[in-house]
Design an enzyme around this catalytic site. Structure first.
Site, short mmCIF file in Angstrom:
data_model
loop_
_atom_site.label_atom_id
_atom_site.label_comp_id
_atom_site.label_asym_id
_atom_site.label_seq_id
_atom_site.Cartn_x
_atom_site.Cartn_y
_atom_site.Cartn_z
N HIS A 188 42.21 48.99 47.16
CA HIS A 188 40.92 48.88 47.15
C HIS A 188 40.45 49.13 45.75
O HIS A 188 39.07 49.34 45.29
CB HIS A 188 40.13 49.43 48.20
CG HIS A 188 40.27 49.36 49.68
ND1 HIS A 188 39.58 48.10 50.35
CD2 HIS A 188 41.42 49.77 50.49
CE1 HIS A 188 40.09 48.07 51.57
NE2 HIS A 188 41.08 48.88 51.64
N SER A 318 41.10 40.36 18.39
CA SER A 318 39.63 39.90 18.15
C SER A 318 39.68 39.71 16.59
O SER A 318 40.16 40.03 15.62
CB SER A 318 39.01 41.35 18.26
OG SER A 318 37.73 41.20 18.03
N LYS A 324 42.64 45.50 17.61
CA LYS A 324 42.50 45.21 18.85
C LYS A 324 43.65 44.19 19.18
O LYS A 324 43.96 43.34 18.52
CB LYS A 324 41.19 44.73 19.28
CG LYS A 324 40.89 44.61 20.96
CD LYS A 324 39.35 44.10 21.14
CE LYS A 324 38.99 44.26 22.75
NZ LYS A 324 39.84 42.99 23.34
N GLU A 331 46.60 36.45 30.56
CA GLU A 331 45.58 35.66 30.35
C GLU A 331 45.78 34.10 30.36
O GLU A 331 45.08 33.26 31.11
CB GLU A 331 44.77 35.92 29.27
CG GLU A 331 44.01 37.23 29.32
CD GLU A 331 43.13 37.78 28.03
OE1 GLU A 331 42.58 38.75 27.98
OE2 GLU A 331 43.28 36.84 26.98
#
Length: 455
Positions: A188, A318, A324, A331
């Site tokens: 959860h 980025s 980054k 993805e």
């Protein structure tokens, strides 16, 4: 400026580009279906050329086709199989539901090239006819379903299954490497009891193994080819030995144990096997989303997320934030999965397009099914080579999370009961101390039991 030549079919004269190997029926389809700009993929075109090559050779062997014409057709088909003239297949995927336009596109290209081989000219004297010779003993209604199965079989065996095996192997290897790294489990999205990091990767490997088993389970039905049914499944206008011998040649050339459909009427009226295969591909896509999302979460951070594992750095993440790095491969997997799930919805709907003796949504089934196989093949290979292979663990981060987890009290339940264990968890949460510190202060467990449970 484009030069044109006149060619004709049963409906009359049509102007086609001089450079084109296709003829009147293809040009009519190009004019009628300016829909998406998407033709059927090269994998389908090559498989269709394989069917035509084998058909010409068998018709010659049966004494139904002139040997010279058959050899020219076979040579022209082999050139397409090897990747030549793929730009000649110009019919949009959204066309007549039987795929007749694509079948005739192939027939016309092969006839034109065969005539060029025999006479030195694309037009003029034309000993090879697209319908009478290239399409002899065939119909779009059995050729296109045959090609769907054949192309899917080849792509599964040559591309998707090896890619899945590679991904499974890398996940299994990581499961072994990470088997000693203890970390907190989560259910959860909340802290649960500890597990080994290798256990998570072993679960991912098993997901891929099961996906492979599902795909392999479909194959016996995918091996059945509709060829020989011609227009409606009855085999009108084809030699009784044509289908068996042509399929035998296809099996020999591909190394795949293809066989003639047990029931030709079913093989042309329904596309249930394509729907079943798409369902197995969708299940694989869902598994990839689970794995990709877990990897993204586990590697989140690097300082303000979970940060339990490190993904390989592949590219700047980025355009505005220096330094980054994003989880680009996971993805990509998620986006591929979304496309495959969408393709499955299309194929499912197309599978309902069987009316009496023919399914009339064959081109869109072919396009989406083969796209799903190609996307998953490429995505799984990239995931194995560019992501999973170089994953590493952050053992200190994993250990720190375990020490902070309230779920550690679960191990106390056999010793002090559920309610007292819950009280320890609440106190640890309220006070900001660890479960170890609260349990030690409570004196409910001796030091040995406390160490055995927590360590």
């Amino acid at each position: 400026m484009t030069q044109y030549r006149e060619t004709k079919d049963s409906m009359g004269v049509v102007r086609v580009p001089e450079y084109a190997y296709y003829g009147a029926q293809t040009q009519r389809a190009v004019d009628n279906f300016p829909i998406s700009g998407l033709p059927l993929p090269p994998t389908f075109i090559r498989a269709l050329a394989m069917v035509k090559k084998a058909a010409a050779e068998v018709n010659a062997a049966l004494g139904l086709l002139d040997t010279a014409a058959a050899e020219a057709i076979a040579q022209a088909a082999e050139e397409i199989i090897q990747g030549q003239r793929l730009d000649q297949f110009v019919v949009d995927v959204f066309q007549t539901g039987s795929g007749t336009s694509t079948n005739m596109n192939m027939n016309e290209v092969l006839a034109c090239r065969a005539n060029e081989i025999l006479t030195g000219e694309k037009s003029g004297r034309s000993p090879v006819h697209p319908n009478d010779h290239v399409n002899q003993g065939q119909s779009s209604n059995d050729v296109i379903p045959t090609t769907i199965h054949l192309a899917a079989c080849m792509q599964l065996r040559r591309h998707l299954e090896p890619a899945l095996a590679q991904l499974e192997a890398e996940l299994t290897r990581q499961a072994g490497l990470l088997s000693a790294v203890r970390k907190i489990g989560r259910t959860h999205l909340q802290d649960a009891v500890p597990i080994m990091l290798g256990d998570e990767f072993g679960a991912y490997a098993r997901q891929i193994e099961l996906a492979r088993e599902r795909l392999q389970a479909v194959e016996p039905r995918l091996l059945e080819l509709a060829l020989g049914g011609t227009a409606v499944g009855s085999g009108l206008n084809t030699h009784p030995e044509f289908a068996a011998q042509t399929i035998q040649r296809l099996a020999a050339s591909t190394g795949i144990p293809l066989r003639e459909a047990a029931n030709h009427f079913q093989a042309q009226a329904a596309q249930d096997t394509a729907v079943e295969l798409s369902g197995a591909l969708k299940a694989l896509a869902v598994a990839l989303v689970k794995i990709a999302n877990d990897l993204r979460w586990l590697a989140s951070g690097p300082r303000c997320g979970l940060g339990e594992i490190n993904l390989p750095s592949l590219q700047p993440g980025s355009s505005i934030m220096p330094g980054k790095v994003n989880p680009v491969i996971p993805e990509m997997l998620i986006q591929v999965a979304a496309q495959v799930v969408g393709n499955d919805a299309t194929i499912t709907m197309a599978g309902t397009g069987g009316n009496f003796e023919l399914n009339v949504m064959l081109p869109v089934i072919a396009f989406n099914l083969l796209q799903s196989i190609e996307l998953l093949s490429n995505a799984c290979r990239a995931a194995a080579e560019k992501c999973v292979r170089d994953i590493s663990a952050n053992p200190d981060r994993c250990a720190a999370y375990i020490e902070q987890s309230l779920a550690l009290v679960t191990g106390f339940v056999p010793h002090i009961g559920y309610d007292r264990a819950a009280e320890l968890a609440y106190e640890a949460h309220r006070s900001g101390r660890t479960v170890r510190e609260v349990a030690r202060a409570s004196k409910l467990l001796d030091e040995k039991t406390l160490s055995d449970v927590l360590d």
